[in-house]
Write an enzyme that holds these catalytic residues in place. Sequence first.
Site, PDB file in Angstrom:
ATOM      1  CG  ASP A  52      71.882 -25.217 -16.498  1.00 57.24           C
ATOM      2  OD1 ASP A  52      71.564 -24.024 -16.459  1.00 57.24           O
ATOM      3  OD2 ASP A  52      72.600 -25.515 -17.622  1.00 57.24           O
ATOM      4  CG  HIS A 255      62.472  -9.622   8.766  1.00 59.13           C
ATOM      5  ND1 HIS A 255      61.810 -11.029   8.863  1.00 59.13           N
ATOM      6  CD2 HIS A 255      63.383  -9.540   9.639  1.00 59.13           C
ATOM      7  CE1 HIS A 255      62.305 -11.562  10.006  1.00 59.13           C
ATOM      8  NE2 HIS A 255      63.129 -10.665  10.586  1.00 59.13           N
ATOM      9  CG  ASP A 272      69.975  -7.541  11.658  1.00 60.94           C
ATOM     10  OD1 ASP A 272      70.803  -8.285  11.564  1.00 60.94           O
ATOM     11  OD2 ASP A 272      68.976  -7.630  12.300  1.00 60.94           O
ATOM     12  CG  ASP A 283      71.767 -11.596  14.246  1.00 62.16           C
ATOM     13  OD1 ASP A 283      71.742 -10.599  13.509  1.00 62.16           O
ATOM     14  OD2 ASP A 283      70.911 -12.475  14.756  1.00 62.16           O
ATOM     15  CG  HIS A 362      61.900  -7.145  17.533  1.00 62.10           C
ATOM     16  ND1 HIS A 362      63.165  -7.277  18.390  1.00 62.10           N
ATOM     17  CD2 HIS A 362      62.125  -5.971  16.907  1.00 62.10           C
ATOM     18  CE1 HIS A 362      63.869  -6.297  18.222  1.00 62.10           C
ATOM     19  NE2 HIS A 362      63.350  -5.437  17.370  1.00 62.10           N
ATOM     20  CG  HIS A 366      67.675 -14.902  17.775  1.00 59.42           C
ATOM     21  ND1 HIS A 366      68.838 -15.260  17.276  1.00 59.42           N
ATOM     22  CD2 HIS A 366      67.457 -13.498  17.381  1.00 59.42           C
ATOM     23  CE1 HIS A 366      69.319 -14.406  16.488  1.00 59.42           C
ATOM     24  NE2 HIS A 366      68.780 -13.151  16.533  1.00 59.42           N
ATOM     25  CG  HIS A 373      66.296 -16.267  13.740  1.00 61.63           C
ATOM     26  ND1 HIS A 373      65.178 -15.894  13.073  1.00 61.63           N
ATOM     27  CD2 HIS A 373      67.095 -15.447  14.378  1.00 61.63           C
ATOM     28  CE1 HIS A 373      65.369 -14.751  13.013  1.00 61.63           C
ATOM     29  NE2 HIS A 373      66.420 -14.376  13.453  1.00 61.63           N
ATOM     30  CD  GLU A 397      67.856  -9.695  17.417  1.00 61.30           C
ATOM     31  OE1 GLU A 397      67.585  -8.712  16.548  1.00 61.30           O
ATOM     32  OE2 GLU A 397      68.375 -10.829  17.550  1.00 61.30           O
ATOM     33  CE1 TYR A 401      63.336  -1.685  14.554  1.00 55.99           C
ATOM     34  CE2 TYR A 401      62.094  -2.318  16.477  1.00 55.99           C
ATOM     35  CZ  TYR A 401      63.237  -2.416  15.483  1.00 55.99           C
ATOM     36  OH  TYR A 401      64.364  -3.335  15.879  1.00 55.99           O
ATOM     37  NE  ARG A 418      67.522  -5.466  14.594  1.00 57.38           N
ATOM     38  CZ  ARG A 418      66.769  -5.216  13.670  1.00 57.38           C
ATOM     39  NH1 ARG A 418      65.334  -4.400  13.589  1.00 57.38           N
ATOM     40  NH2 ARG A 418      66.994  -5.531  12.336  1.00 57.38           N
ATOM     41  CD  GLU A 420      71.078  -9.099  16.201  1.00 62.16           C
ATOM     42  OE1 GLU A 420      71.042  -8.516  15.099  1.00 62.16           O
ATOM     43  OE2 GLU A 420      70.560 -10.233  16.396  1.00 62.16           O
TER      44      GLU A 420
HETATM   45  N1  GLY Z   1      69.140 -10.856  11.531  1.00 68.13           N
HETATM   46  C1  GLY Z   1      68.142 -11.480  12.154  1.00 68.13           C
HETATM   47  C2  GLY Z   1      68.038 -11.324  13.618  1.00 68.13           C
HETATM   48  O1  GLY Z   1      68.359 -10.122  13.994  1.00 68.13           O
HETATM   49  O2  GLY Z   1      67.103 -11.851  14.171  1.00 68.13           O
HETATM   50 MN    MN Z   2      69.391 -11.547  15.672  1.00 71.56          MN
HETATM   51 MN    MN Z   3      70.217  -9.484  13.306  1.00 72.07          MN
END
Ligand code: GLY
Ligand code: MN
Ligand code: MN
Length: 451
Positions: A52, A255, A272, A283, A362, A366, A373, A397, A401, A418, A420
């Site tokens: 619950d 991820h 991140d 982000d 990637h 975005h 996103h 970003e 890797y 990375r 970003e």
């Molecule tokens: N944190 C998700 C991305 O950077 O797209």
């Molecule tokens: Mn992002």
């Molecule tokens: Mn991110």
Amino acid sequence: MLPDPESPTLLSRPPAISVDEYRQRREALMAQLPDNAAVVLPGAELMTRSRDSEFAFRQNSDFYYLTGIREPDALLVLLPGRAEGESVVFCQDRDPTMEAWTGRRLGAEGVVAEYGIEQAFENTDRDKQLLTLLAGRELLYLPLDNTEAVSVAEDALSDAQAGLRRGRPPLKGWLDISPLIHAMRLIKSDAEIALLRHAALISAHAHRRAMQVARPGLCEFQLQAELEHEFVWQGASGPAYSTIVGSGANACVLHYIENSAPLSDNDLVLIDAGAEFELYAGDITRTFPVSGRFSDAQRALYQVVLHAQQRAVNAVQPGGTLADIHQGVVYDLTAGLIELGLLEGEVQARIDDESYRRFYLHSTSHWLGLDVHDVGTYRLDEQTPRPLASGMVLTVEPGLYIPSDDDIPDAYQGIGIRIEDNVVVTNEGHEVLTADVPKQVDEIEALMAKK
Ligand code: GLY
Ligand code: MN
Ligand code: MN
């Protein structure tokens, strides 16, 4: 310096989006509809977490964009041209017992008084009112992926077919409302940009805090705790998405959200993480050495990503495209990988045979907004990338890797980097919202030295 708990500073907050702005959005949406159409848009429901107990409520972004209402179980109906009111909301019933447990509910009166909605009903009256409101509308617009909205449309169709309201035009069918709302959400207003700027600022503070706290022997989840403490302390609802703290080779898992490993002296850590403030997302990614000092190999790879990232940020301007920005990043990363001996041959040849994708798979950007996103198409059609325009908000970003494979020199194995930032397109070019957290090697090392 770490924030002093004796004299903490609450960052000054931007104003909320006005009731007028929500009204203008509904009017702008209705102006795009053909004659005699209506919109049916459900908000989000509470979701069970276990037995619950429920997940913290998060409103549906499209519903929120058009109403500002944050209660579960609401439904927006837009009825262009209706004399008694074009915007109607169904909401939770007032219920003293439930309100004693879970807090005040707006009720129909509150929805009208506080949100500028012209007419509201409580859900107990929904069956009686909803089909009457929709009767005679020829076309319904709804999110086609929402089962509740589709079931309202099916009921409206049965009702029309039953001939209960003879003489009115029949309901011909329904179409997807989402592309219309998402095209609007793609261009942010000044008030939205102020909220995104604030989400970015809180996120930047949190990243600085994590950089200053990091040291060997702590675990990844302890950096997550520092970040999320700062988010909530500054009045954000929490993270806008699951916080990623990946040290060593964990940084190569795009991820990675386990955040369970201890931080080792010789590793980089990739964070991140972004705050959600008034439903708008930050982000940010930064990558820094646990020890406070980059090794030569770490610095060499980091400079490749940083160079690509800075050039990509500088390319954000009206008329540019995300496709071009991504291509520039691919070029710079591939050239850097060749220079470091991780790829061989000519840059264009390695781009053409896609061997760079072993290290960068990637995309670079975005949209960012109510969703991390965020919505909005990236192309005008199959061939044509959407040109950037003032008011669009995006991330930049790039990353590298490097797998822990035998053919990779030891010094580079298992490094993930990375960087970003969040960037608004302006008439003059762009504004970086996330400049408050360092990304130059010497600035990171200097901040980390100030424990
Ligand atoms: N944190 C998700 C991305 O950077 O797209
Ligand atoms: Mn992002
Ligand atoms: Mn991110």
